[in-house]
Scaffold this active site. Structure first.
Site, PDB file in Angstrom:
ATOM      1  N   LYS A   1       1.018  -1.421  -0.092  1.00 43.85           N
ATOM      2  CA  LYS A   1      -0.380  -0.063   0.036  1.00 43.85           C
ATOM      3  C   LYS A   1       0.792   1.485   0.128  1.00 43.85           C
ATOM      4  O   LYS A   1       0.278   2.564  -0.189  1.00 43.85           O
ATOM      5  CB  LYS A   1      -1.537   0.102   1.056  1.00 43.85           C
ATOM      6  CG  LYS A   1      -2.299  -1.154   0.963  1.00 43.85           C
ATOM      7  CD  LYS A   1      -3.209  -0.210   0.190  1.00 43.85           C
ATOM      8  CE  LYS A   1      -4.287  -1.766  -0.128  1.00 43.85           C
ATOM      9  NZ  LYS A   1      -4.934  -1.320  -1.214  1.00 43.85           N
TER      10      LYS A   1
HETATM   11  N1  PMP Z   1      -3.262  -8.139   1.724  1.00 47.53           N
HETATM   12  C1  PMP Z   1      -2.540  -7.584   2.545  1.00 47.53           C
HETATM   13  C2  PMP Z   1      -2.037  -7.370   3.583  1.00 47.53           C
HETATM   14  C3  PMP Z   1      -3.630  -5.876   2.474  1.00 47.53           C
HETATM   15  O1  PMP Z   1      -3.565  -4.793   3.378  1.00 47.53           O
HETATM   16  C4  PMP Z   1      -4.333  -5.672   0.988  1.00 47.53           C
HETATM   17  C5  PMP Z   1      -5.467  -3.905   1.471  1.00 47.53           C
HETATM   18  N2  PMP Z   1      -6.332  -4.083   2.028  1.00 47.53           N
HETATM   19  C6  PMP Z   1      -4.095  -6.234   0.216  1.00 47.53           C
HETATM   20  C7  PMP Z   1      -4.211  -7.704   0.291  1.00 47.53           C
HETATM   21  C8  PMP Z   1      -4.673  -6.146  -1.336  1.00 47.53           C
HETATM   22  O2  PMP Z   1      -4.730  -5.141  -2.292  1.00 47.53           O
HETATM   23  P1  PMP Z   1      -5.795  -4.521  -2.785  1.00 47.53           P
HETATM   24  O3  PMP Z   1      -6.242  -3.446  -1.984  1.00 47.53           O
HETATM   25  O4  PMP Z   1      -5.103  -3.963  -3.983  1.00 47.53           O
HETATM   26  O5  PMP Z   1      -6.214  -5.512  -3.729  1.00 47.53           O
END
Ligand code: PMP
Length: 326
Positions: free
Chosen positions: A46
């Protein structure tokens, strides 16, 4: 990862360019690689959208320096946005449902952000509503809204996708990535399909999550322990485009947990439960390719390990399955 090559002027410049490392989940005929997003300064995937979205919003004049970024977030996005906000002269407020990990909330505060909790029962939509309420009260504020903001997907289209293809000289057969907001998968998938329209795109979610309802009928929503991926209501995740997805793999809490412990014990990866889930799903897809059930342009799968297990030690992530409080 670029830091050793020349001096950098800010921590923001260390976002991205993460390593792509072979993992031992496939049969010998299929190579599987994981992009290690723990190498980012806030130790998660992120950080990429934190930097990308705030720089773009400042460029477009959607917020001015000295303003306030307000975001509903499970945590990692808060950390990524907090780092970028601090470096770009912005304030940050995060609305976090109570159940999410204390480590993440402590890190957001350490980075200078304000954290406000909403009740677990109100789900993510409760946090979204509260963030908009705050934005109405605070002048020169913006809610990036990672669940609906195309800049989230664009960040991965502009950085994660090209980094993967660059590292593998374009030889990518399948992309197996977890979906929370789905920004990571959609950005990589858009880029992948431009390189080769036959690239297999597999979305990963926990059992009990509702993305599957968009492709194969309507499974029931159930609680799960895996943190960071999945949705209780797929209609609130506006970035997920089912037409870009070939299959959705649902992974049980138990399989994700077994795999994240194996990744630490055998491969040295200290990763969270969403990485355990995608690693397990990558094995499933690799076996399908090996058996000839799935034909892909290259015998190579790429996945993304989004964050670190250190963020979940207080939840007993390395305890027994029953002790793990997801
Ligand atoms: N894994 C973790 C630990 C996350 O914090 C996130 C973000 N919510 C994701 C996977 C998934 O990423 P995205 O929001 O880009 O789908």
């Amino acid at each position: 990862m670029t830091t050793h090559e020349h001096p950098l002027s800010s921590v923001l410049e260390t976002v991205g360019e993460t390593p792509l490392v072979a993992i031992d989940v496939g049969p010998p005929s299929v190579d599987v690689y994981a992009k290690l997003e723990t190498f980012n300064p806030g130790a998660s995937v992120k950080d990429r959208i934190g930097r990308y979205m705030l720089e773009a919003m400042l460029d477009r004049g959607e917020i001015d320096p000295g303003g306030t970024v307000i975001e509903p977030t499970a945590g990692n996005t808060g950390i990524g946005l907090a780092i970028a906000a601090q470096q770009l002269d912005l304030n940050a407020i995060f609305v976090v449902p109570e159940r999410f990990s204390q480590e993440k909330q402590q890190l957001m505060r350490a980075l200078g952000a304000r954290v406000e909790n909403t009740p677990t029962e109100a789900e993510m939509s409760g946090a979204v509503d509260r963030a908009h309420e705050l934005a109405d009260e605070i002048e020169n504020s913006v809610v990036p809204q990672q669940f609906a903001n195309p800049l989230n997907t664009e960040a991965h289209y502009a950085t994660t996708g090209p980094e993967i293809y660059g590292a593998l000289d374009g030889a990518v057969g399948a992309v197996v990535v977890g979906c929370g907001t789905a920004g990571t998968l959609m950005g990589i998938a858009n880029y992948a399909r431009e390189q080769n329209g036959d690239t297999h795109i597999c979305a990963v979610e926990p059992e009990g999550s509702m993305y599957g309802s968009l492709l194969d009928g309507a499974p029931e929503h159930e609680e799960y322990k895996i943190e960071g991926i999945g949705t209780s209501d797929a209609t609130t995740n506006e970035l997920f485009d089912p037409t870009l997805v070939d299959t959705i793999e649902q992974v049980s809490d138990r399989d994700a947990h077994t795999e994240l412990k194996r990744l630490a014990r055998e491969e040295g990866h200290l990763v969270g439960s969403s990485a355990g889930a995608v690693s397990h799903a990558a094995r499933t897809v690799a076996n399908r390719i090996d058996r000839g059930e799935l034909s892909v342009p290259h015998q190579t799968i790429v996945t993304v390990f989004p964050d670190t297990s250190e963020r979940y030690l207080s939840k007993g992530i390395y305890g027994s399955f029953e002790e793990w409080d997801g």
